[in-house]
Scaffold this active site. Sequence first.
Site, PDB file in Angstrom:
ATOM      1  N   ASP A   1     -30.128 -42.781 -50.149  1.00 26.89           N
ATOM      2  CA  ASP A   1     -30.553 -41.376 -50.166  1.00 26.89           C
ATOM      3  C   ASP A   1     -32.030 -41.248 -50.486  1.00 26.89           C
ATOM      4  OD1 ASP A   1     -27.872 -41.110 -49.878  1.00 26.89           O
ATOM      5  OD2 ASP A   1     -27.503 -40.295 -51.879  1.00 26.89           O
TER       6      ASP A   1
ATOM      7  N   SER B   1     -35.232 -23.036 -61.884  1.00 24.87           N
ATOM      8  CA  SER B   1     -34.720 -23.224 -60.522  1.00 24.87           C
ATOM      9  C   SER B   1     -34.312 -21.881 -59.937  1.00 24.87           C
ATOM     10  CB  SER B   1     -33.512 -24.156 -60.523  1.00 24.87           C
ATOM     11  OG  SER B   1     -32.872 -24.060 -59.258  1.00 24.87           O
TER      12      SER B   1
ATOM     13  N   GLU C   1     -21.776 -45.916 -43.986  1.00 24.87           N
ATOM     14  CA  GLU C   1     -21.412 -45.229 -45.240  1.00 24.87           C
ATOM     15  C   GLU C   1     -20.787 -46.198 -46.229  1.00 24.87           C
ATOM     16  OE1 GLU C   1     -22.904 -42.441 -46.242  1.00 24.87           O
ATOM     17  OE2 GLU C   1     -22.092 -41.484 -44.455  1.00 24.87           O
ATOM     18  N   HIS C   2     -21.231 -46.090 -47.474  1.00 28.19           N
ATOM     19  CA  HIS C   2     -20.766 -46.984 -48.540  1.00 28.19           C
ATOM     20  C   HIS C   2     -21.072 -48.448 -48.194  1.00 28.19           C
ATOM     21  CE1 HIS C   2     -18.895 -44.016 -51.181  1.00 28.19           C
ATOM     22  NE2 HIS C   2     -18.569 -43.379 -50.075  1.00 28.19           N
ATOM     23  N   THR C   3     -22.163 -48.662 -47.518  1.00 28.51           N
ATOM     24  CA  THR C   3     -22.630 -50.027 -47.228  1.00 28.51           C
ATOM     25  C   THR C   3     -23.859 -50.365 -48.063  1.00 28.51           C
ATOM     26  OG1 THR C   3     -23.862 -49.078 -45.403  1.00 28.51           O
ATOM     27  CG2 THR C   3     -21.804 -50.168 -44.826  1.00 28.51           C
TER      28      THR C   3
ATOM     29  N   SER D   1     -23.491 -30.878 -51.727  1.00 23.48           N
ATOM     30  CA  SER D   1     -22.806 -30.860 -50.435  1.00 23.48           C
ATOM     31  C   SER D   1     -22.750 -32.224 -49.782  1.00 23.48           C
ATOM     32  CB  SER D   1     -23.539 -29.917 -49.498  1.00 23.48           C
ATOM     33  OG  SER D   1     -24.861 -30.394 -49.332  1.00 23.48           O
TER      34      SER D   1
HETATM   35  C1  GLA Z   1     -24.064 -41.501 -51.972  1.00 19.42           C
HETATM   36  C2  GLA Z   1     -24.968 -42.529 -52.631  1.00 19.42           C
HETATM   37  C3  GLA Z   1     -25.586 -43.466 -51.574  1.00 19.42           C
HETATM   38  C4  GLA Z   1     -24.506 -44.045 -50.669  1.00 19.42           C
HETATM   39  C5  GLA Z   1     -23.578 -42.952 -50.149  1.00 19.42           C
HETATM   40  C6  GLA Z   1     -22.401 -43.512 -49.394  1.00 19.42           C
HETATM   41  O1  GLA Z   1     -24.798 -40.630 -51.167  1.00 19.42           O
HETATM   42  O2  GLA Z   1     -26.013 -41.892 -53.333  1.00 19.42           O
HETATM   43  O3  GLA Z   1     -26.325 -44.481 -52.220  1.00 19.42           O
HETATM   44  O4  GLA Z   1     -23.800 -45.062 -51.320  1.00 19.42           O
HETATM   45  O5  GLA Z   1     -23.076 -42.146 -51.198  1.00 19.42           O
HETATM   46  O6  GLA Z   1     -22.817 -44.132 -48.230  1.00 19.42           O
END
Ligand code: GLA
Length: 387
Positions: free
Chosen positions: A174, A67, A33-35, A125
């Site tokens: 993502d 939507s 995460e956050h990498t 979410s």
């Molecule tokens: C969000 C961002 C991703 C990623 C995550 C943290 O989902 O869209 O690119 O940085 O946060 O891991």
Amino acid sequence: MKEQILKEFKQQFGDGGDIRCYFAPGRVNMIGEHTDYNGGHVFPCALTIGTYAAARKRKDRLLRFYSMNFEKLGVLNSSLDELKPDDAAGWTNYPKGVMWAFEEKGMNIPNGMDILLFGNIPNGSGLSSSASVEVVTGAILRDLFGFDVSNQDLALIGQFSENKFNGVNCGIMDQFAIAMGKAGHAIFLDTANLSFEYAPISLDGAKIVISCSNKKRGLGDSKYNERRSECETALAELKEKLSINSLGELTEEEFEANKNLIKDETRIRRARHAVTENQRTIQAVAALKANDLALFGKLMNASHVSLRDDYEVTGIELDTLVEEAWKIDGVIGSRMTGAGFGGCTVSIVKDEAVDTFIRQVGEAYEKKIGYKADFYVVEIGNGPEKL
Ligand code: GLA
């Protein structure tokens, strides 16, 4: 689902013409995460829940959006000649951003469209409902107009639109997880060069449970950009001595030996998270390959602690969900997933403990936080498809 969205499409936009249906998944990140904006590794998977779409070309340049998740907003009109971010346009900024990005990349969209969406991912979410909308829009444009783009291109275009059109400096995780998803597998992606490997997730006798905090994220996007720039500053400071291109290139030992180059205590902790989380992700995938699910779970727990203490992106809601989960027998690992500041946690839970998990974590959460959490037992699904 296809019948339902077709019926609703005809009701909103009228019958006739060539109406086509599509799906793109949501995603959950198991660890890493956050990498992804620090040149590190991530380990996400696509889900079987996601965004359904129905679309039809128009003869003019009008864009009409509807939507089923925001029925009250009704049909929202725009035009291919007005592709600019607009606060009043709400969710349509995501599909419009992708159309803008296609044009920026030299793929001119010749016709307007009527587009209906229905998402069964909880909005905002942390399961990437927005990246799912971006990728499904890319799949629509590719199919309706015959653009020569791969699924990986759809991921990059989605990220480009989110960065440049919607102003969130997200990494590639993502959109990549969604565009490249494969049922039963997570994606071990090196964000430094986009090389990746599919790793089978066979949780014999266990399930992936998502706990949704139902906390509205609000300031999340600006905090996200703030974390990103803290890491960039820390990298610049380390570069005064080290010849590296990203925090992901460092081992923990190299980081510890050089962290004093970073001139601020908070930034040291931010960078330490980026470095240790990358190493944990590499170890976690090795553990999974060695069938050591217990170690994988421990690394998930350590990831949460680092996100809580060093990166400070959890908050009382996510911490409560995770700490309550850790108390339950049969929980192999539990951590926040996604950007944080609200959103969801992901847990691996033994089959026989799933009901207890949902009841006990749910009750403790409501008691402490004052409102309910939602729980989803999820399956790992494929990337975008035409239905
Ligand atoms: C969000 C961002 C991703 C990623 C995550 C943290 O989902 O869209 O690119 O940085 O946060 O891991």
